[in-house]
Each structure stands twice: as structure tokens, then as C-alpha cells.
Motif scaffolding. Sequence first.
Motif, short mmCIF file in Angstrom:
data_model
loop_
_atom_site.label_atom_id
_atom_site.label_comp_id
_atom_site.label_asym_id
_atom_site.label_seq_id
_atom_site.Cartn_x
_atom_site.Cartn_y
_atom_site.Cartn_z
N SER A 29 0.41 7.31 13.77
CA SER A 29 -0.76 6.44 13.89
C SER A 29 -0.34 4.99 14.03
O SER A 29 0.77 4.60 13.66
N ASP A 30 -1.25 4.18 14.57
CA ASP A 30 -0.97 2.78 14.80
C ASP A 30 -1.07 1.98 13.50
O ASP A 30 -1.65 2.43 12.50
N LEU A 31 -0.55 0.77 13.55
CA LEU A 31 -0.79 -0.19 12.48
C LEU A 31 -2.22 -0.70 12.56
O LEU A 31 -2.80 -0.79 13.64
N GLY A 32 -2.78 -1.07 11.43
CA GLY A 32 -4.09 -1.69 11.43
C GLY A 32 -3.99 -3.20 11.62
O GLY A 32 -2.89 -3.74 11.78
N PRO A 33 -5.12 -3.90 11.62
CA PRO A 33 -5.09 -5.36 11.72
C PRO A 33 -4.25 -6.00 10.61
O PRO A 33 -3.63 -7.04 10.83
N ILE A 34 -4.25 -5.41 9.43
CA ILE A 34 -3.31 -5.79 8.38
C ILE A 34 -2.15 -4.81 8.48
O ILE A 34 -2.29 -3.64 8.13
N PRO A 35 -1.00 -5.22 8.99
CA PRO A 35 0.05 -4.27 9.35
C PRO A 35 0.93 -3.83 8.19
O PRO A 35 2.16 -3.73 8.32
N TRP A 36 0.31 -3.58 7.04
CA TRP A 36 1.03 -3.16 5.84
C TRP A 36 0.23 -2.06 5.15
O TRP A 36 -0.97 -1.90 5.40
N VAL A 37 0.87 -1.33 4.27
CA VAL A 37 0.20 -0.28 3.51
C VAL A 37 -0.52 -0.93 2.33
O VAL A 37 0.10 -1.64 1.54
N SER A 38 -1.82 -0.68 2.21
CA SER A 38 -2.62 -1.38 1.19
C SER A 38 -2.88 -0.55 -0.06
O SER A 38 -3.56 -1.01 -0.96
N TRP A 39 -2.41 0.68 -0.08
CA TRP A 39 -2.62 1.60 -1.21
C TRP A 39 -4.08 2.00 -1.36
O TRP A 39 -4.53 2.32 -2.44
N GLY A 40 -4.83 1.95 -0.29
CA GLY A 40 -6.16 2.53 -0.31
C GLY A 40 -7.31 1.74 0.24
O GLY A 40 -8.16 2.29 0.95
N PRO A 41 -7.43 0.44 -0.05
CA PRO A 41 -8.60 -0.28 0.44
C PRO A 41 -8.75 -0.27 1.96
O PRO A 41 -9.85 -0.06 2.48
N GLU A 42 -7.65 -0.48 2.70
CA GLU A 42 -7.73 -0.43 4.17
C GLU A 42 -7.75 1.01 4.66
O GLU A 42 -8.46 1.35 5.61
N GLU A 43 -6.98 1.88 4.02
CA GLU A 43 -6.88 3.28 4.45
C GLU A 43 -8.17 4.05 4.24
O GLU A 43 -8.37 5.12 4.82
N ALA A 44 -9.08 3.51 3.41
CA ALA A 44 -10.40 4.13 3.25
C ALA A 44 -11.12 4.25 4.59
O ALA A 44 -11.88 5.21 4.83
N LYS A 45 -10.88 3.30 5.48
CA LYS A 45 -11.48 3.36 6.82
C LYS A 45 -10.99 4.58 7.58
O LYS A 45 -11.72 5.14 8.41
N ASP A 46 -9.76 5.00 7.32
CA ASP A 46 -9.19 6.15 8.02
C ASP A 46 -9.83 7.45 7.54
O ASP A 46 -10.07 8.36 8.33
N VAL A 47 -10.11 7.54 6.23
CA VAL A 47 -10.78 8.72 5.70
C VAL A 47 -12.16 8.87 6.34
O VAL A 47 -12.55 9.96 6.78
N LEU A 48 -12.89 7.77 6.41
CA LEU A 48 -14.21 7.81 7.05
C LEU A 48 -14.11 8.22 8.50
O LEU A 48 -14.90 9.04 8.99
N ALA A 49 -13.12 7.69 9.21
CA ALA A 49 -12.95 8.03 10.62
C ALA A 49 -12.62 9.51 10.79
O ALA A 49 -13.11 10.16 11.73
#
Length: 290
Positions: free
Chosen positions: A111-131
Amino acid sequence: MLGNMISNMMVKPGQSPLFDTPEAHGLAYENVVFKAEDGTTLRGWLINGGEDRVIVQTHFGVQCNRGGWTPKGHGPISPWKRDIQFLRQAKYLVEQGYSVLMYDMRGHGESDLGPIPWVSWGPEEAKDVLAAVDFVTERFPEASIGLLSICMGAASTTYAYGRENGLATRLNVKAMVAVQPLLYTCFMEALGMPKFMVRAGERVSEKRLGFDMSQPNFVKDAPKVTVPTLVVQNQNDPWTQMGMVEDYYKALTVEKELKLLDIEKSRFAAYDYVGSHPQDLLGWFDKYMR
């Protein structure tokens, strides 16, 4: 220099390439691509086992991907000595009549990097679960969905319930198995890293992520989970605090069960247990997704 090194251990993406394939397990599948709400492209496997019930599997973080975890490339001192193949539980689920979506969260696997190109331990990755849930819903509009969420995957899923227009609005989601949910702060304390090193890493990570990693707390979102949830935890896990796991469990307001495993003294032992003893855990989906 020290701060960069500590931060890299915790938030650097792309640390684990794919090492397994559904073909190796005799599974029929297709490669799929879908986007999160912020445009991040996510890639995965949709493994065919039926159209009525679909499991969305969300892996753990940093050194993992949709296929699991491998000790290869991690040097002679490794927390686990053999591959953890998530396709083992996928095979079991397919045999029970489920389809399974296994996908890489942003910054992991393919998968690609997000706009914040680091692992956030969940807050950003929550968008991936929804997707992932929305992708399955579009593909199988009448299907019931179950969530198999592992470690950072469990954190991300819980954050997704806390979001506005989050998972609580996806009424086709029927059950969750949360394997070893873990807060960043509890992990750092359990590691026993000197506080000056922790602070050095957190200063760098805050500049990279735009927030203090000690602040987000998915336990506060646990009351917003709306589906029956099985929480799985190795009670001999040296990398967590059992009090945090108990707080998470207590905060859940749905039908729930806490399954404590008495297995090897390693966090990775529970990740391996899911695939080696799937019948002990994944019957939770049968109970609520019929």
C-alpha cells in the motif's frame, strides 16, 4: 541521532515486504485496490469463500503486512523464530464459508504512504479500516462483515468507531475479534527503555506525525464500539500492561468476552496462536454472523 533511531523503530513505514501468497495455501483470490477517504491507495487480497459473510483482517503494525510477519531481515536477535502466516486463519475461515479481505494498511506491504508518511499507531490507519469495510460493502452489498483486528489493527479499528461517520454507522458490521490491542505508551513502558531515550524518540515522532504519540488513546473510543467483541490477550506477553487490556475490555459496552491465553512468554505467541488454533477464536464470528 538517538531520537531518529528510536522514532524509526516506532513509526518508519515499509519495514516488512510481502513474503507469502494465497497460492501457497491453495486459496482462490484476486488482487484488489481501493482508496481511503484521503486518497491513499491500499492494496490487498480478496479471498473467495462465499458472498454472505466476509471477514476484514487488519494486521499489526510497523514490521507486518497483510501476509503476516517473518523473522527474515530482522537480524539474529528476533522476537519470534518462524514466519507468522496470516493466511492460515484465512484458509480456516474460507473452509467455514467466509470470504476474507486481507489488505495492507498505509505504509505497509504494497500500500501507498498516506499524506502523513509515517506509521501513526492507529489514528491515521483508522481511515484504512473504514475504506476496507466500504470496499467489501460495495462488492457484497448483502453480506455481513466481521472484523479480525490484530494489535495496531485493533487500535485502528477502535479509533474508526470513534470517528464521526465512523464504523458505528456501518450497520452490516456484525462482530469483532480484537487480538492484543496495545497503546503506544504502554508498549514503551513495558519495553523498559530509559525515559531520556523515549523522550528523544517522541520529540522526533511528534515532528514527523504532527502530534504527541502519548496523547491518542483508543480506550476512550471503546464505548463507541457497537458490535459483539472478543478480546484476545496472551497473559504472559511481556510487551504490554494487562491493566490497559482490562481497561479496554471494561470500556466495551457490547456483548463481549476476554480470552486470556496462557502461552509462551512472547507477544508474538498470540499472533501465531490465531493461525495455529483458529477454531479456538474465530467461532466468535459464527455466533454473531449467521
